[in-house]
Design a protein around this motif. Structure first.
Motif, PDB file in Angstrom:
ATOM      1  N   THR A  51       0.838  -1.143  -0.024  1.00 23.96           N
ATOM      2  CA  THR A  51       0.136   0.065   0.065  1.00 23.96           C
ATOM      3  C   THR A  51       0.906   1.279  -0.004  1.00 23.96           C
ATOM      4  OG1 THR A  51      -1.637  -1.384   1.292  1.00 23.96           O
ATOM      5  CG2 THR A  51      -1.627   1.247   1.010  1.00 23.96           C
ATOM      6  N   ASN A  52       0.804   1.912  -1.091  1.00 27.95           N
ATOM      7  CA  ASN A  52       1.366   3.411  -1.029  1.00 27.95           C
ATOM      8  C   ASN A  52       0.702   4.451  -0.485  1.00 27.95           C
ATOM      9  OD1 ASN A  52       3.379   1.888  -2.631  1.00 27.95           O
ATOM     10  ND2 ASN A  52       2.136   2.027  -4.307  1.00 27.95           N
ATOM     11  N   LEU A  53      -0.818   4.525  -0.547  1.00 24.72           N
ATOM     12  CA  LEU A  53      -1.405   5.417   0.132  1.00 24.72           C
ATOM     13  C   LEU A  53      -2.682   4.833   0.508  1.00 24.72           C
ATOM     14  CD1 LEU A  53      -2.282   8.710   0.208  1.00 24.72           C
ATOM     15  CD2 LEU A  53      -3.237   8.646  -1.842  1.00 24.72           C
ATOM     16  N   GLY A  62       0.343  -5.429 -11.236  1.00 24.07           N
ATOM     17  CA  GLY A  62      -0.143  -4.117 -11.580  1.00 24.07           C
ATOM     18  C   GLY A  62      -0.001  -3.116 -10.427  1.00 24.07           C
ATOM     19  N   ASN A  63      -0.473  -1.863 -10.713  1.00 19.82           N
ATOM     20  CA  ASN A  63      -0.462  -0.539  -9.901  1.00 19.82           C
ATOM     21  C   ASN A  63      -2.040  -0.263 -10.033  1.00 19.82           C
ATOM     22  OD1 ASN A  63       2.221  -0.201 -11.872  1.00 19.82           O
ATOM     23  ND2 ASN A  63       2.608  -0.160  -9.791  1.00 19.82           N
ATOM     24  N   GLU A  69      -4.050   3.626  -2.994  1.00 18.35           N
ATOM     25  CA  GLU A  69      -3.078   3.179  -4.059  1.00 18.35           C
ATOM     26  C   GLU A  69      -2.247   1.985  -3.641  1.00 18.35           C
ATOM     27  OE1 GLU A  69      -1.207   6.735  -5.079  1.00 18.35           O
ATOM     28  OE2 GLU A  69      -3.244   8.067  -5.766  1.00 18.35           O
ATOM     29  N   TYR A  70      -2.083   0.964  -4.565  1.00 14.03           N
ATOM     30  CA  TYR A  70      -1.332  -0.239  -4.232  1.00 14.03           C
ATOM     31  C   TYR A  70      -0.770  -0.934  -5.286  1.00 14.03           C
ATOM     32  CZ  TYR A  70      -5.536  -2.464  -5.341  1.00 14.03           C
ATOM     33  OH  TYR A  70      -6.592  -3.112  -5.850  1.00 14.03           O
ATOM     34  N   ASP A  71       0.224  -1.477  -5.141  1.00 17.37           N
ATOM     35  CA  ASP A  71       0.848  -2.316  -5.927  1.00 17.37           C
ATOM     36  C   ASP A  71       0.429  -3.865  -5.891  1.00 17.37           C
ATOM     37  OD1 ASP A  71       2.439  -0.280  -7.007  1.00 17.37           O
ATOM     38  OD2 ASP A  71       3.971  -0.621  -5.529  1.00 17.37           O
TER      39      ASP A  71
END
Length: 133
Positions: free
Chosen positions: A96-98, A124-125, A113-115
């Motif tokens: 998790t990026n955000l 995927g992103n 937002e995650y990978d």
């Protein structure tokens, strides 16, 4: 439970392809302290349950125990996820990026937002925004 309208926007990037789609669905929301539960039917038929607690987001989407996905998101962490299709399970990991939740005059906004990885392979992103009123 409170009746809500959900506006979902999802942006998916896999390899060099990006697709964005939007959906609207009626749903229900429950708030219990700092725990928020949301439920709705995607495309009118696929039940989705969302649980937001502290800095953790859990999403279960599916029709039965043989066909579902379970996703877990914690900012900056690797979390186990799975997709089950026709009883066959594919294990994945989300990074998790955000993870952001805001409220503004009766409108709620949840962004994640995650990978997504299968082993070392980047699937995927993803960027998902839920706005519910």
């Amino acid at each position: 439970m409170t009746d809500i309208t959900i506006n979902l926007t999802s942006k998916i990037t896999q390899d060099n392809d990006t697709e964005t789609f939007t959906r609207t669905a009626p749903g229900k929301m429950t708030e219990d302290g700092d725990i928020i539960r949301i439920s709705y039917a995607e495309e009118g038929a696929i039940p989705v349950k969302v649980l937001l607690k502290d800095d953790k987001l859990l999403i279960r989407r599916g029709v039965d125990h043989n066909n579902y996905s379970f996703m877990k998101f914690v900012p900056g962490e690797k979390e186990s996820c799975c997709y089950v299709v026709e009883g066959r399970q594919m294990d994945m990991v989300s990074v998790t990026n955000l993870l952001e939740y805001t409220e503004d005059e009766g409108s709620h906004k949840l962004r994640v937002e995650y990978d997504l990885f299968n082993g070392l392979y980047l699937i995927g992103n993803y960027a998902v925004t839920l706005i519910f009123t």
